[in-house]
Design an enzyme around this catalytic site. Structure first.
Site, PDB file in Angstrom:
ATOM      1  N   TYR A 232      -2.966 -21.256 -75.468  1.00  0.00           N
ATOM      2  CA  TYR A 232      -1.667 -21.660 -74.921  1.00  0.00           C
ATOM      3  C   TYR A 232      -1.263 -23.048 -75.438  1.00  0.00           C
ATOM      4  CZ  TYR A 232       1.629 -23.033 -71.181  1.00  0.00           C
ATOM      5  OH  TYR A 232       2.714 -23.481 -70.468  1.00  0.00           O
TER       6      TYR A 232
ATOM      7  N   LYS B 255       2.014 -23.761 -77.729  1.00  0.00           N
ATOM      8  CA  LYS B 255       3.089 -24.613 -77.216  1.00  0.00           C
ATOM      9  C   LYS B 255       3.332 -25.828 -78.120  1.00  0.00           C
ATOM     10  CE  LYS B 255       4.916 -23.074 -73.512  1.00  0.00           C
ATOM     11  NZ  LYS B 255       6.208 -22.352 -73.685  1.00  0.00           N
TER      12      LYS B 255
HETATM   13  N1  LIG Z   1       5.509 -24.407 -64.648  1.00  0.00           N
HETATM   14  C1  LIG Z   1       5.026 -25.433 -65.331  1.00  0.00           C
HETATM   15  O1  LIG Z   1       4.562 -26.443 -64.760  1.00  0.00           O
HETATM   16  C2  LIG Z   1       5.047 -25.421 -66.833  1.00  0.00           C
HETATM   17  C3  LIG Z   1       4.409 -26.448 -67.525  1.00  0.00           C
HETATM   18  C4  LIG Z   1       4.465 -26.463 -68.920  1.00  0.00           C
HETATM   19  C5  LIG Z   1       5.153 -25.456 -69.575  1.00  0.00           C
HETATM   20  N2  LIG Z   1       5.727 -24.441 -68.864  1.00  0.00           N
HETATM   21  C6  LIG Z   1       6.417 -23.410 -69.611  1.00  0.00           C
HETATM   22  O2  LIG Z   1       7.680 -23.158 -69.023  1.00  0.00           O
HETATM   23  C7  LIG Z   1       7.987 -21.774 -69.112  1.00  0.00           C
HETATM   24  C8  LIG Z   1       8.256 -21.189 -67.717  1.00  0.00           C
HETATM   25  O3  LIG Z   1       7.119 -21.381 -66.901  1.00  0.00           O
HETATM   26  P1  LIG Z   1       7.038 -20.847 -65.386  1.00  0.00           P
HETATM   27  O4  LIG Z   1       6.000 -21.662 -64.728  1.00  0.00           O
HETATM   28  O5  LIG Z   1       8.392 -20.765 -64.798  1.00  0.00           O
HETATM   29  O6  LIG Z   1       6.400 -19.407 -65.630  1.00  0.00           O
HETATM   30  P2  LIG Z   1       6.768 -17.941 -65.090  1.00  0.00           P
HETATM   31  O7  LIG Z   1       5.586 -17.078 -65.336  1.00  0.00           O
HETATM   32  O8  LIG Z   1       7.306 -18.005 -63.710  1.00  0.00           O
HETATM   33  O9  LIG Z   1       7.922 -17.489 -66.080  1.00  0.00           O
HETATM   34  C9  LIG Z   1       7.673 -16.934 -67.335  1.00  0.00           C
HETATM   35  C10 LIG Z   1       8.389 -15.601 -67.415  1.00  0.00           C
HETATM   36  O10 LIG Z   1       8.263 -15.097 -68.743  1.00  0.00           O
HETATM   37  C11 LIG Z   1       8.261 -13.687 -68.643  1.00  0.00           C
HETATM   38  N3  LIG Z   1       7.658 -13.108 -69.838  1.00  0.00           N
HETATM   39  C12 LIG Z   1       6.348 -13.081 -70.191  1.00  0.00           C
HETATM   40  N4  LIG Z   1       6.202 -12.465 -71.365  1.00  0.00           N
HETATM   41  C13 LIG Z   1       7.443 -12.086 -71.764  1.00  0.00           C
HETATM   42  C14 LIG Z   1       7.942 -11.426 -72.905  1.00  0.00           C
HETATM   43  N5  LIG Z   1       7.110 -10.990 -73.876  1.00  0.00           N
HETATM   44  N6  LIG Z   1       9.273 -11.233 -73.033  1.00  0.00           N
HETATM   45  C15 LIG Z   1      10.118 -11.669 -72.061  1.00  0.00           C
HETATM   46  N7  LIG Z   1       9.696 -12.286 -70.930  1.00  0.00           N
HETATM   47  C16 LIG Z   1       8.369 -12.508 -70.799  1.00  0.00           C
HETATM   48  C17 LIG Z   1       7.431 -13.390 -67.390  1.00  0.00           C
HETATM   49  O11 LIG Z   1       7.751 -12.103 -66.868  1.00  0.00           O
HETATM   50  C18 LIG Z   1       7.838 -14.532 -66.460  1.00  0.00           C
HETATM   51  O12 LIG Z   1       8.862 -14.146 -65.541  1.00  0.00           O
HETATM   52  C19 LIG Z   1       6.829 -21.117 -69.836  1.00  0.00           C
HETATM   53  O13 LIG Z   1       7.093 -21.082 -71.236  1.00  0.00           O
HETATM   54  C20 LIG Z   1       5.700 -22.073 -69.561  1.00  0.00           C
HETATM   55  O14 LIG Z   1       4.680 -21.975 -70.543  1.00  0.00           O
HETATM   56  C21 LIG Z   1       5.685 -24.407 -67.524  1.00  0.00           C
END
Ligand SMILES: NC(=O)c1ccc[n+]([C@@H]2O[C@H](COP(=O)([O-])OP(=O)(O)OC[C@H]3O[C@@H](n4cnc5c(N)ncnc54)[C@H](O)[C@@H]3O)[C@@H](O)[C@H]2O)c1
Length: 321
Positions: A166, A170
Site C-alpha cells: 500500500y 500510494k
Molecule cells: N482514511 C484515511 O485515514 C486515509 C489515510 C491515507 C490515505 N487514504 C486514502 O484515501 C482513500 C479513501 O480512504 P477511506 O478511508 O475513505 O477508505 P474506504 O474503504 O472507506 O473507501 C475506499 C472505497 O474504494 C472502493 N473500492 C475499492 N476497490 C475499488 C475498485 N477497484 N474500484 C472502485 N472502487 C473501489 C471501496 O468499495 C471503498 O468504498 C483511499 O485511497 C485511501 O487509501 C485514507
C-alpha cells in the site's frame, strides 16, 4: 472572499460509496457540481462487488437537491476506467474533476506478502490511477480545463509498518503527478492529497495484520492530540480547493492530518559537489557525508531539468571558493 462554486462542473470521484469519497461527493455536489459516484462496493481487501454503496450516496445527494449518478465499475481495469469517464459524459456531457480516491488494503508484514497481495493493491491504487485519469485527461486536454486529484498516504511518503504494498503504491502517486504535470496543458492541473480521517473502511478490520504493540501504543498516545480534526469533512475542505478553479498550482502535495494542513515536498540537500572528471572514492563519500546529509540548505526542484540547475549552481559555488 468569493465562495468556491462548482456550478456547471462535472466531477468523478472513485471509491465514493463511503468514507472520504462520500464526503468529497457531498461537498462537491453541495457547491453545485454534478457528480459521478463510483464504487465497486466490495470488501476492504478488494473482493466482491455491490451497487449499494454508490447508490446510497447518489440518493443522499439527490435528496439534498444535487445532481449525481452512480457507477459501479472497477478502477482496476482499463475498461472500468473508460466506463466511469463515459458515464460522466453520457449523464452530464463533460468531465472537469477527477478524484482518484478508490482504495483497498491487504496488510501483511514485509516478509509475508504473496504476489496476490501485491498485485491486488497495486491494481487499485496504481494501475487504477492510470486507468481512470488517462481517459479523463484526454478529454480535459481537449476542453482546456481539468482538475486531477491523486490520493497518496503518509503510510508510504513517511512510512507506517505492515503495509509495504500500500505504501509503495500510494507513493507512486507522486511520480505520476510529477510527470502528468510536466506534460499537461495550461489549466489542466494535477495535485496530490494525503488525507487522514476516521470513518473510512480502510481504518482496520477484525483479522487484519496489526503493527506491533509498541507501535500501537506510540500511535495511541498521540490520538487525543489530533482526533478532533479527523472527520472526513476536514479533508473535504482541501479537496474542494484542489478541485476548484481557485486552485491554479499544479504538482503540489498537501497533507491533512488532525486539523493541520501542510504542503509536502520532495527536496534535495545542497550536498557536496566533486568537480572534475575523477570520481570520488567511497572514503571521499564518508568524509563528506555530513555535508551530503545536511538538511539546513536544500532545493525543491520542480522537474528533472531543475535538478540539473542545482549542479550548475554547485559548480559555480565551488569555482568561487
Ligand atoms: N482514511 C484515511 O485515514 C486515509 C489515510 C491515507 C490515505 N487514504 C486514502 O484515501 C482513500 C479513501 O480512504 P477511506 O478511508 O475513505 O477508505 P474506504 O474503504 O472507506 O473507501 C475506499 C472505497 O474504494 C472502493 N473500492 C475499492 N476497490 C475499488 C475498485 N477497484 N474500484 C472502485 N472502487 C473501489 C471501496 O468499495 C471503498 O468504498 C483511499 O485511497 C485511501 O487509501 C485514507
Amino acid at each position: 472572499m468569493t465562495k468556491i462554486d462548482f456550478s456547471g462542473r462535472v466531477a468523478l470521484v472513485t471509491g465514493a460509496g463511503g468514507g472520504l469519497g462520500r464526503e468529497y461527493c457531498l461537498a462537491l455536489a453541495a457547491r453545485g457540481a454534478a457528480v459521478v459516484v463510483n464504487d465497486l462496493g466490495g470488501s476492504t481487501a478488494g473482493e466482491g462487488a455491490s451497487t449499494d454503496y454508490a447508490d446510497r450516496v447518489v440518493d443522499e445527494i439527490r435528496a439534498a437537491g444535487g445532481k449525481a449518478v452512480a457507477n459501479y465499475d472497477s478502477v482496476a481495469t482499463e475498461a472500468g476506467g473508460a466506463g466511469m469517464v463515459r458515464a460522466a459524459i453520457e449523464a452530464f456531457d463533460r468531465i472537469d474533476i477527477v478524484v482518484n480516491n478508490a482504495g483497498n488494503q491487504r496488510n501483511r508484514r514485509f516478509g509475508e506478502f504473496s504476489e496476490a497481495d501485491i498485485d491486488a493493491v497495486l491494481a487499485v491504487h496504481l494501475k487504477g490511477a492510470f486507468f481512470v485519469t488517462q481517459p479523463a485527461y484526454t478529454l480535459m486536454c481537449r476542453q482546456g480545463y481539468g482538475r486531477i486529484v491523486l490520493v497518496g498516504s503518509q503510510s508510504g511518503i513517511f512510512g507506517n509498518p505492515i503495509r509495504a504494498n500500500y505504501g509503495a503504491a500510494k507513493t507512486a502517486m507522486m511520480g505520476l503527478m510529477n510527470v502528468i504535470a510536466q506534460e499537461a496543458p495550461t489549466d489542466v492541473l494535477v495535485n496530490c492529497l494525503f488525507p487522514n480521517a476516521v470513518g473510512g473502511r480502510l481504518g482496520g478490520k477484525p483479522g487484519d495484520v496489526r503493527p506491533d504493540a509498541e507501535f500501537l501504543a506510540a500511535a495511541g498516545a498521540k490520538v487525543p492530540h489530533y482526533i478532533d480534526g479527523m472527520q472526513p469533512s476536514f479533508v473535504a475542505a482541501m479537496l474542494c480547493y484542489l478541485a476548484s478553479d481557485r486552485c491554479t498550482s499544479s504538482q503540489n502535495m498537501y497533507s491533512v492530518l488532525g486539523g493541520k494542513y501542510s504542503r509536502i515536498f520532495a527536496g534535495l540537500t545542497e550536498g557536496w559537489f566533486r568537480p572534475g572528471k575523477v570520481p570520488p572514492t567511497p572514503e571521499d563519500i564518508v568524509a563528506h557525508l555530513a555535508q551530503i546529509d545536511d538538511l539546513s540548505r536544500y532545493d525543491v526542484p520542480r522537474s528533472g531539468l531543475d535538478e540539473m540547475d542545482t549542479v550548475i549552481a554547485a559548480k559555480r559555488r565551488t569555482a568561487q571558493e
